[in-house]
Design a protein around this motif. Structure first.
Motif, PDB file in Angstrom:
ATOM      1  N   VAL A 125       0.789  -1.235   0.000  1.00  0.00           N
ATOM      2  CA  VAL A 125       0.000   0.000   0.000  1.00  0.00           C
ATOM      3  C   VAL A 125       0.822   1.286   0.000  1.00  0.00           C
ATOM      4  O   VAL A 125       0.274   2.371  -0.172  1.00  0.00           O
ATOM      5  N   THR A 126       2.133   1.157   0.197  1.00  0.00           N
ATOM      6  CA  THR A 126       2.937   2.379   0.277  1.00  0.00           C
ATOM      7  C   THR A 126       3.238   2.959  -1.107  1.00  0.00           C
ATOM      8  O   THR A 126       3.121   2.281  -2.133  1.00  0.00           O
ATOM      9  N   MET A 127       3.636   4.218  -1.112  1.00  0.00           N
ATOM     10  CA  MET A 127       4.029   4.867  -2.359  1.00  0.00           C
ATOM     11  C   MET A 127       5.213   4.129  -2.975  1.00  0.00           C
ATOM     12  O   MET A 127       5.284   3.955  -4.188  1.00  0.00           O
ATOM     13  N   HIS A 128       6.129   3.688  -2.120  1.00  0.00           N
ATOM     14  CA  HIS A 128       7.286   2.941  -2.620  1.00  0.00           C
ATOM     15  C   HIS A 128       6.840   1.676  -3.363  1.00  0.00           C
ATOM     16  O   HIS A 128       7.321   1.380  -4.457  1.00  0.00           O
ATOM     17  N   SER A 129       5.924   0.932  -2.757  1.00  0.00           N
ATOM     18  CA  SER A 129       5.470  -0.310  -3.400  1.00  0.00           C
ATOM     19  C   SER A 129       4.773  -0.015  -4.716  1.00  0.00           C
ATOM     20  O   SER A 129       4.956  -0.730  -5.710  1.00  0.00           O
ATOM     21  N   PHE A 130       3.970   1.060  -4.741  1.00  0.00           N
ATOM     22  CA  PHE A 130       3.280   1.402  -5.986  1.00  0.00           C
ATOM     23  C   PHE A 130       4.284   1.708  -7.092  1.00  0.00           C
ATOM     24  O   PHE A 130       4.160   1.228  -8.235  1.00  0.00           O
ATOM     25  N   ALA A 131       5.282   2.519  -6.756  1.00  0.00           N
ATOM     26  CA  ALA A 131       6.281   2.873  -7.777  1.00  0.00           C
ATOM     27  C   ALA A 131       7.066   1.636  -8.201  1.00  0.00           C
ATOM     28  O   ALA A 131       7.387   1.471  -9.383  1.00  0.00           O
ATOM     29  N   ALA A 132       7.369   0.755  -7.251  1.00  0.00           N
ATOM     30  CA  ALA A 132       8.105  -0.470  -7.606  1.00  0.00           C
ATOM     31  C   ALA A 132       7.279  -1.304  -8.586  1.00  0.00           C
ATOM     32  O   ALA A 132       7.802  -1.816  -9.580  1.00  0.00           O
ATOM     33  N   MET A 133       5.975  -1.431  -8.323  1.00  0.00           N
ATOM     34  CA  MET A 133       5.115  -2.175  -9.254  1.00  0.00           C
ATOM     35  C   MET A 133       5.101  -1.495 -10.623  1.00  0.00           C
ATOM     36  O   MET A 133       5.099  -2.152 -11.662  1.00  0.00           O
ATOM     37  N   SER A 142       0.461  -4.779  -4.318  1.00  0.00           N
ATOM     38  CA  SER A 142      -0.851  -4.698  -3.696  1.00  0.00           C
ATOM     39  C   SER A 142      -1.449  -6.087  -3.850  1.00  0.00           C
ATOM     40  O   SER A 142      -1.319  -6.714  -4.911  1.00  0.00           O
ATOM     41  N   CYS A 143      -2.118  -6.578  -2.805  1.00  0.00           N
ATOM     42  CA  CYS A 143      -2.461  -8.006  -2.795  1.00  0.00           C
ATOM     43  C   CYS A 143      -3.454  -8.401  -3.882  1.00  0.00           C
ATOM     44  O   CYS A 143      -3.290  -9.451  -4.518  1.00  0.00           O
ATOM     45  N   THR A 144      -4.482  -7.592  -4.107  1.00  0.00           N
ATOM     46  CA  THR A 144      -5.461  -8.001  -5.121  1.00  0.00           C
ATOM     47  C   THR A 144      -4.858  -7.962  -6.532  1.00  0.00           C
ATOM     48  O   THR A 144      -4.960  -8.954  -7.271  1.00  0.00           O
ATOM     49  N   PRO A 145      -4.210  -6.870  -6.936  1.00  0.00           N
ATOM     50  CA  PRO A 145      -3.546  -6.897  -8.248  1.00  0.00           C
ATOM     51  C   PRO A 145      -2.511  -8.020  -8.365  1.00  0.00           C
ATOM     52  O   PRO A 145      -2.405  -8.671  -9.408  1.00  0.00           O
ATOM     53  N   GLY A 146      -1.773  -8.252  -7.286  1.00  0.00           N
ATOM     54  CA  GLY A 146      -0.803  -9.349  -7.306  1.00  0.00           C
ATOM     55  C   GLY A 146      -1.507 -10.686  -7.514  1.00  0.00           C
ATOM     56  O   GLY A 146      -1.023 -11.555  -8.249  1.00  0.00           O
ATOM     57  N   GLY A 147      -2.657 -10.840  -6.875  1.00  0.00           N
ATOM     58  CA  GLY A 147      -3.437 -12.068  -7.043  1.00  0.00           C
ATOM     59  C   GLY A 147      -3.944 -12.215  -8.466  1.00  0.00           C
ATOM     60  O   GLY A 147      -3.951 -13.310  -9.043  1.00  0.00           O
ATOM     61  N   ILE A 148      -4.356 -11.102  -9.054  1.00  0.00           N
ATOM     62  CA  ILE A 148      -4.835 -11.125 -10.448  1.00  0.00           C
ATOM     63  C   ILE A 148      -3.718 -11.591 -11.381  1.00  0.00           C
ATOM     64  O   ILE A 148      -3.926 -12.440 -12.257  1.00  0.00           O
ATOM     65  N   MET A 149      -2.509 -11.071 -11.181  1.00  0.00           N
ATOM     66  CA  MET A 149      -1.400 -11.451 -12.055  1.00  0.00           C
ATOM     67  C   MET A 149      -1.077 -12.944 -11.905  1.00  0.00           C
ATOM     68  O   MET A 149      -0.798 -13.636 -12.896  1.00  0.00           O
ATOM     69  N   ARG A 150      -1.124 -13.440 -10.675  1.00  0.00           N
ATOM     70  CA  ARG A 150      -0.841 -14.867 -10.469  1.00  0.00           C
ATOM     71  C   ARG A 150      -1.908 -15.739 -11.116  1.00  0.00           C
ATOM     72  O   ARG A 150      -1.614 -16.813 -11.646  1.00  0.00           O
ATOM     73  N   LEU A 151      -3.165 -15.275 -11.066  1.00  0.00           N
ATOM     74  CA  LEU A 151      -4.237 -16.022 -11.735  1.00  0.00           C
ATOM     75  C   LEU A 151      -4.016 -16.051 -13.248  1.00  0.00           C
ATOM     76  O   LEU A 151      -4.152 -17.099 -13.895  1.00  0.00           O
ATOM     77  N   LEU A 152      -3.686 -14.895 -13.815  1.00  0.00           N
ATOM     78  CA  LEU A 152      -3.453 -14.833 -15.266  1.00  0.00           C
ATOM     79  C   LEU A 152      -2.310 -15.765 -15.653  1.00  0.00           C
ATOM     80  O   LEU A 152      -2.383 -16.474 -16.662  1.00  0.00           O
ATOM     81  N   ASP A 153      -1.264 -15.775 -14.821  1.00  0.00           N
ATOM     82  CA  ASP A 153      -0.122 -16.646 -15.121  1.00  0.00           C
ATOM     83  C   ASP A 153      -0.507 -18.120 -14.983  1.00  0.00           C
ATOM     84  O   ASP A 153      -0.064 -18.953 -15.774  1.00  0.00           O
ATOM     85  N   GLY A 168     -11.787   1.142 -13.127  1.00  0.00           N
ATOM     86  CA  GLY A 168     -11.520   1.475 -11.727  1.00  0.00           C
ATOM     87  C   GLY A 168     -10.103   1.987 -11.603  1.00  0.00           C
ATOM     88  O   GLY A 168      -9.212   1.530 -12.324  1.00  0.00           O
ATOM     89  N   ARG A 169      -9.907   2.948 -10.708  1.00  0.00           N
ATOM     90  CA  ARG A 169      -8.570   3.558 -10.617  1.00  0.00           C
ATOM     91  C   ARG A 169      -8.181   3.832  -9.174  1.00  0.00           C
ATOM     92  O   ARG A 169      -7.539   4.841  -8.871  1.00  0.00           O
ATOM     93  N   SER A 170      -8.569   2.934  -8.257  1.00  0.00           N
ATOM     94  CA  SER A 170      -8.177   3.156  -6.869  1.00  0.00           C
ATOM     95  C   SER A 170      -6.678   2.915  -6.708  1.00  0.00           C
ATOM     96  O   SER A 170      -6.045   2.236  -7.514  1.00  0.00           O
ATOM     97  N   ALA A 171      -6.136   3.480  -5.634  1.00  0.00           N
ATOM     98  CA  ALA A 171      -4.692   3.414  -5.403  1.00  0.00           C
ATOM     99  C   ALA A 171      -4.220   2.003  -5.078  1.00  0.00           C
ATOM    100  O   ALA A 171      -3.046   1.678  -5.279  1.00  0.00           O
ATOM    101  N   ILE A 172      -5.117   1.167  -4.572  1.00  0.00           N
ATOM    102  CA  ILE A 172      -4.657  -0.180  -4.193  1.00  0.00           C
ATOM    103  C   ILE A 172      -5.153  -1.266  -5.135  1.00  0.00           C
ATOM    104  O   ILE A 172      -4.772  -2.409  -5.012  1.00  0.00           O
ATOM    105  N   LEU A 173      -6.006  -0.902  -6.092  1.00  0.00           N
ATOM    106  CA  LEU A 173      -6.520  -1.939  -6.974  1.00  0.00           C
ATOM    107  C   LEU A 173      -6.380  -1.556  -8.458  1.00  0.00           C
ATOM    108  O   LEU A 173      -5.518  -2.080  -9.152  1.00  0.00           O
TER     109      LEU A 173
END
Lengths: 286, 286
Positions: A125-133, A142-153, A168-173
């Motif tokens: 949820v931090t700014m650092h994590s967002f920029a790293a992603m 972020s857990c939900t986007p990370g989960g989405i990527m693992r599902l796609l893979d 949708g354009r929330s900061a965590i999703l």
């Protein structure tokens, strides 16, 4: 003519991820004498938040991850919350920190998030994590986007050159989901409440991520035949953002609600907590 | 039938911004006894980089902004560069820091950027600044995207609900430009080298930002009639990423190259340096 999409089994994949976490947590505990520890911070007594935190703690416990629970009254100030989180960031016995949100409106949620040390930001949820992603750098997702990527893979969805539409354009999703898709070479469109003619944009999506939080907001008529449909919505009555019955006649792959994206979110939280503990205890390569 | 787009006069707008910076710098110097100071860091002797830094320093000087120039040999290690930048971050006499990039390939550029204190990141290159742009939080903007937004505002381009297509996804140009447009309620599509059928996506753009660095990569045939065309490319021979002659017959507004986006980049750098100095010297409200 009534094609039926293949279901993306998030519950099953999440189960396998949690199983792997459990072994890794056990191995870490055996080799270092310390179990991974997730701190959960809850402000106030919102019933949904209380339930979510309880569920996260119970899943952690089952996987052999300790949890340190910090409960603060609804009257907590930003300064007090930042202080409590900073203490957890500095505590070597805590490997990951989860601030259950939304916190009360009188609290500066961003300031509270930023008190989480990046190496303990297992909820992404931090700014650092967002920029790293966004930059394809090592870090927590972020857990939900990370989960989405693992599902796609897990379903071998090749993203390169595909048109991914994120509604949708929330900061965590929404925002991080789009950045992760872009980093995987998808062409990415962000839609939201102010988007004009959403329907015509959704119709172009090879991969659709619905993350608006409005029940059955997207109808099957707008799904491109053969599209991959990821429904990250979870609305009252266990209903997603996509009208499942009409969408499944057009999509090639679709996540059910429940049992699709939802279980992946917690699985990623646990996996990232074990990652964090391994790194902090000097066991991980990365 | 041969409509001709109105030119977006970046040179003129930049001139007005720099003029305002000059007065603000003078006022700050008078009231505090300290002029705004921009540190410029150059690694090696790449001729283009040498020229850019010289130009930035000379523009700064004309606006009453001091510059502190740090020149390091091409053999500088990441650790040495991080050390030099950290020293500038900690030096109260320096208000803004610009690391001329790209730096040599043996250097971890990201690590060097991250040594810039967020409050001195007047070039908008840190992860913190990127996340702040993405989340609509206070912070410095990457200079070129910041310049693009100021140009759009100067020409009263209403972005809400418009489809903005950004071609290019670099960390300092395409990605932040898209995030700033999204924050202003545009529907945003990111295209890049792996995008399929770029032409059909560009044709949907109400606002097009070309940031690929390939001469005349986008042809007027693909411009939607009436679109606003922002050409952030600057290729050999003073040629942009858009084929200007064909694009101007379809666009409603277009930036020329040179004289469009280019001058705005330096203007934003200077404006943000004065902002930083005002805040650090306790003069600014924000």
């Amino acid at each position: 003519m009534t094609q039926t999409a293949r279901l993306m089994d998030g519950a099953g994949l999440a189960g396998r991820i949690v199983e792997e976490c459990t072994s890794r947590a056990a191995a870490l505990t055996e080799s270092t004498g310390q179990a991974p520890c997730l701190a959960t911070v809850l402000v106030g007594e919102d019933p949904a938040s209380v339930t979510y935190v309880r569920m996260k703690r119970s899943r952690s416990a089952k996987a052999g991850i300790l949890s340190r629970h910090v409960e603060l009254p609804a009257t907590t100030t930003t300064k007090e919350l930042v202080g409590a989180i900073t203490a957890l960031s500095e505590d070597p016995a805590v490997h990951g920190i989860l601030l259950q949100h939304p916190v009360g409106e009188h609290i500066d949620e961003r300031a509270a998030f930023e008190a989480i040390a990046p190496e303990k930001d297992v909820d992404g949820v931090t700014m650092h994590s967002f920029a790293a992603m966004s930059f394809g750098l090592p870090g927590f997702q972020s857990c939900t986007p990370g989960g989405i990527m693992r599902l796609l893979d897990a379903y071998d969805v090749d993203l390169t050159g595909k048109h991914a539409v994120v509604v949708g354009r929330s900061a965590i999703l929404g925002k991080p989901a789009g950045m992760l898709l872009l980093d995987r070479n998808a062409t990415v469109t962000y839609c939201h409440s102010r988007t004009r003619d959403l329907s015509s944009i959704v119709k172009e999506a090879d991969v659709l991520v619905a993350a608006v939080g409005r029940a059955r907001f997207i109808h099957g008529d707008d799904i491109k035949p053969g599209a991959v449909v990821i429904d990250a919505g979870y609305n009252a009555g266990n209903v997603g953002d996509v009208d499942f019955d009409s969408a499944k006649t057009r999509a090639s792959l679709i996540t059910p609600v429940p049992g699709g994206v939802g279980p992946m979110t917690i699985a990623v939280l646990l996996a990232q907590t074990v990652d964090a503990a391994e790194r902090q205890l000097g066991v991980a390569e990365r």
